[in-house]
Design a protein around this motif. Sequence first.
Motif, PDB file in Angstrom:
ATOM      1  N   LEU A   8       0.984  -1.159  -0.007  1.00  0.00           N
ATOM      2  CA  LEU A   8      -0.031  -0.171  -0.071  1.00  0.00           C
ATOM      3  C   LEU A   8       1.013   1.069   0.037  1.00  0.00           C
ATOM      4  CD1 LEU A   8      -3.026   0.813   0.133  1.00  0.00           C
ATOM      5  CD2 LEU A   8      -2.736   1.063   2.674  1.00  0.00           C
ATOM      6  N   ARG A  11       2.140   1.953  -3.449  1.00  0.00           N
ATOM      7  CA  ARG A  11       1.162   2.474  -4.392  1.00  0.00           C
ATOM      8  C   ARG A  11       1.018   4.062  -3.971  1.00  0.00           C
ATOM      9  NH1 ARG A  11      -0.747   1.918  -8.095  1.00  0.00           N
ATOM     10  NH2 ARG A  11      -2.830   2.017  -8.772  1.00  0.00           N
ATOM     11  N   GLU A  14       3.824   5.959  -5.166  1.00  0.00           N
ATOM     12  CA  GLU A  14       3.733   6.122  -6.656  1.00  0.00           C
ATOM     13  C   GLU A  14       2.860   7.232  -7.191  1.00  0.00           C
ATOM     14  OE1 GLU A  14       4.603   1.712  -8.321  1.00  0.00           O
ATOM     15  OE2 GLU A  14       2.633   2.240  -8.035  1.00  0.00           O
ATOM     16  N   LEU A  15       1.607   7.097  -6.372  1.00  0.00           N
ATOM     17  CA  LEU A  15       0.634   8.327  -6.819  1.00  0.00           C
ATOM     18  C   LEU A  15       0.861   9.494  -6.498  1.00  0.00           C
ATOM     19  CD1 LEU A  15      -2.473   6.037  -5.873  1.00  0.00           C
ATOM     20  CD2 LEU A  15      -1.825   6.982  -8.235  1.00  0.00           C
ATOM     21  N   LEU A  30      -7.566   5.398  -2.985  1.00  0.00           N
ATOM     22  CA  LEU A  30      -7.410   4.114  -2.422  1.00  0.00           C
ATOM     23  C   LEU A  30      -8.126   3.849  -1.110  1.00  0.00           C
ATOM     24  CD1 LEU A  30      -3.380   4.364  -2.260  1.00  0.00           C
ATOM     25  CD2 LEU A  30      -5.078   3.046  -3.950  1.00  0.00           C
TER      26      LEU A  30
ATOM     27  N   ARG B  58       7.822  -4.220  -6.481  1.00  0.00           N
ATOM     28  CA  ARG B  58       6.415  -3.960  -6.824  1.00  0.00           C
ATOM     29  C   ARG B  58       6.119  -2.673  -7.396  1.00  0.00           C
ATOM     30  NH1 ARG B  58       2.190  -8.419  -4.553  1.00  0.00           N
ATOM     31  NH2 ARG B  58       3.689  -9.964  -4.037  1.00  0.00           N
ATOM     32  N   ARG B  60       5.906   0.448  -9.729  1.00  0.00           N
ATOM     33  CA  ARG B  60       5.754   0.495 -11.347  1.00  0.00           C
ATOM     34  C   ARG B  60       5.962   2.025 -11.753  1.00  0.00           C
ATOM     35  NH1 ARG B  60      -0.591  -1.067 -10.998  1.00  0.00           N
ATOM     36  NH2 ARG B  60      -0.350   0.078 -13.008  1.00  0.00           N
ATOM     37  N   ASP B  99      -0.596  -9.767 -10.204  1.00  0.00           N
ATOM     38  CA  ASP B  99      -1.385  -8.662  -9.358  1.00  0.00           C
ATOM     39  C   ASP B  99      -2.641  -7.964  -9.900  1.00  0.00           C
ATOM     40  OD1 ASP B  99       0.408  -9.234  -7.217  1.00  0.00           O
ATOM     41  OD2 ASP B  99       1.370  -7.428  -7.722  1.00  0.00           O
ATOM     42  N   TYR B 100      -2.146  -7.754 -11.477  1.00  0.00           N
ATOM     43  CA  TYR B 100      -3.099  -7.199 -12.309  1.00  0.00           C
ATOM     44  C   TYR B 100      -4.452  -8.095 -12.206  1.00  0.00           C
ATOM     45  CZ  TYR B 100      -5.065  -4.320 -15.909  1.00  0.00           C
ATOM     46  OH  TYR B 100      -6.049  -3.669 -16.520  1.00  0.00           O
TER      47      TYR B 100
END
Lengths: 314, 314
Positions: A8, A11, A14-15, A30, B58, B60, B99-100
Amino acid sequence: MDESTELLAVRVAELYYEENKTQDEVGALLGITRWKVGRLLTRAREAGIVRIEIIHPRARRLDVERQLRDRFGLKDAVVVPLPTDDEEVNPRVAQAAADYLAAVRPVPRTLGVSWGRTLDEVARLLAPGWTVGVQVVQINGGVSLNSKQGTAAQTAVTIAQKGHGQATLLPIPAILEQVETKRAIERDRAVASVRALGASASAYLYSAGVAGASSVHVDSGYLSESDVDDLVAKGAVGDVVGRYINSAGKIVDSALDERTVGLGLDELRAAEHAIFVVAGDAKHDVARAVVTSGLCSVIVTDEATAHALLEETT
Amino acid sequence: MDESTELLAVRVAELYYEENKTQDEVGALLGITRWKVGRLLTRAREAGIVRIEIIHPRARRLDVERQLRDRFGLKDAVVVPLPTDDEEVNPRVAQAAADYLAAVRPVPRTLGVSWGRTLDEVARLLAPGWTVGVQVVQINGGVSLNSKQGTAAQTAVTIAQKGHGQATLLPIPAILEQVETKRAIERDRAVASVRALGASASAYLYSAGVAGASSVHVDSGYLSESDVDDLVAKGAVGDVVGRYINSAGKIVDSALDERTVGLGLDELRAAEHAIFVVAGDAKHDVARAVVTSGLCSVIVTDEATAHALLEETT
DNA sequence: CCCGTGTCTGCTCATGTGAGCAAGCACTAC
DNA sequence: GTAGTGCTTGCTCACATGAGCAGACACGGG
C-alpha cells in the motif's frame, strides 16, 4: 511493516511522488484517510522505499559531515558523495575544498599551504577571484630534486593569483640530508621570515601523503624507497606537511623530522583554520591519524573515507 | 539554469531534503526568500538534481504506463522498473501480471489463458484466493510432444485452483501435421465446446513467443528448427496463442495457421480484456507487433520493453 | 529615448501537510 | 473478566507550501 502495508505504501508513494497527486487525492483513490497516506509516506521514506537523492557533482553528505564534526570535535567537515567513476573522486574532493576555501569567513588574509597532487588539483579548481588580496605562504619546503620541478611553488602561486594576492614561497628542499644544513637554512633571514609568516597564517590548507613507494617524497627524491620502508616499519601511516606520523599522530622518526623544513605539527594543531583535504581509499589510515590527533579543524573528503573514519569503534 | 543558480539549488536541496529544514529556514540560512527557495527546489527536481525514486520490487512506472496507453490506445498498461539483476525481470513482470489479474474489475468469470514459460510464472506467483469461482479455459492446444508434458495444462489448473475455480483444458497438440486432422479435431464435440467456452471468455491472459530456435514450439516438437527459420524468412517476429505473426500483426503462414488449434487472433482483438504479458529484450519485436496491431487491450511488461515500444518513431 | 516583451522577485492567499492528541483496538497477564 | 500495555486511527490546529499576481528589471527594436 508487514507485506500488505508495504504494498500500500508503494502504491501511495507512486501516486504521490510520480503522479503528483495530493495526499487527499491519493487517500480518496485508495479508500484511506489522508492522514494514513501521510503516515505511509513517512514510513516509506524511512524504510527506504522512497529514496530522495541529490545528484550533483558538488552535492554533499550533510549527515555524515555532522557525524564527523561531533565525533572528532571538528569545526567543520565537507563530505562529497562517491561518484560512480573512481577517477572522479579526487577532482570532486578538490573542487569541494576549493569551494570551501572560497567560503571561509572571516576571509583568511594569510593562508598557509602545503603542496602535493591533491593541493595542485585544488588550486587548479579554485575559482578565479575567490578572494582579494590574499597572502599565500608555502608552509613546507618543496623544490623537487628531479624533473617535476615547480609544482610545489606552482600550487601556492596559482592559489595566490586566483585570489588576487601574493605568494611567498619556501624554495628549499623538503627534507635535508643533514640536521646541520637544516638548522643553517632556518637561520637564514629570508627563510626565517617565510617561516614566521607561515606560522602567523590565519588558515592552513594541506593534504596528507601515504607512507609508501608512491609517496611524493620518493617521487621527488627526498627519500628512497628503503627510507620509506623503514618509516613504515616504525609505524608511519603517512605524512602531513612533510612530516611522517604514526596512527596516533605522533612523529615517527624524530631524527628525520629534525631534517624536515617547515611548519611544525603543533603549530598546525593550534591553528584557527586547519583545512585538511584528503581523498582516496589509500589515505584512510593517514586521515584517521590526522583527525583523531586533532591536526585539523576542518576535513574535506569523500564519502568512503568519511565512513572509514566513522566506522572505527571508538 | 546557469552555474551559480544550479549551485545554489544544490545547496537548497541539501538543506531541505537532507537536513529537513523548512523552506523558510533554508532561505534565512542562505539569505534568500522562502519563495525563491521553493522555486529553486521545483527547478532542481525538474532538472534532475533532486531525484525521487521508488525502490520496491512491485513499484511501477506510472509515467511510462500513461504514455503506452495514450500511444497505443490501450485500456491499461503495467510497467515494472528494471531490477538490477537481469534474472529478476521475468518474475517481476509475472508478479505484476498476477497482481493485475487479481485486481481486474469486474472480476472475470471466464478467463482464457494461453501457456508458456511466462504464464507458468504468472500462475506460480498468483496469490491463492485471488478470486472465487473462476472458470479457466485453455485457449490454445498444447500437449507437449516430448518430456516436459503437462506444463500447458498445469498453468491453467494452477490459476483455476488459486481462484477457487475450475479449469477446462484443451488437451490436443498446438499444431497438427495435417489440416484435415485439425478440422476433424475441431469437429469433435468436446473440443468444440472448449473452443466455444474459450471464445466466450470475458478476459484473456496470454504471452508471446519469439520466432527462433528457442521457441517453445521447437522445444515441444511441434515445429522443427528449419520450420521456424522459414517463418522468420517470411517475416515472422513471434507467436501469439500459437499463431506466428509478422511485425504488422498479420498471420505469416496461413497454411501453418490452418493447422493451429485454438482461439483466432480476431477473437483476441475483439475481447474486452486481452491482457498481454511480455518481458525480456528478445521479445521487443513481438511486443511491438502485438501492441501496434491491437491484439491486446492491456500490456504488462518491463521498463526496457516499454521504452523500446515508445522509442519507435511514429 | 521609450515602449514592448519576457523574466525574475516578493507578495497574498488558498490549500496541503505534519505534530500532537484522545479515542479505539488488539493482545496479554493476572 | 478486567486492567494494563502498546499500537493504530481519525481528528484539530498551526504551520509549510505552491499558485497566481503585480511590480521591478533587463533587453532590444523602433
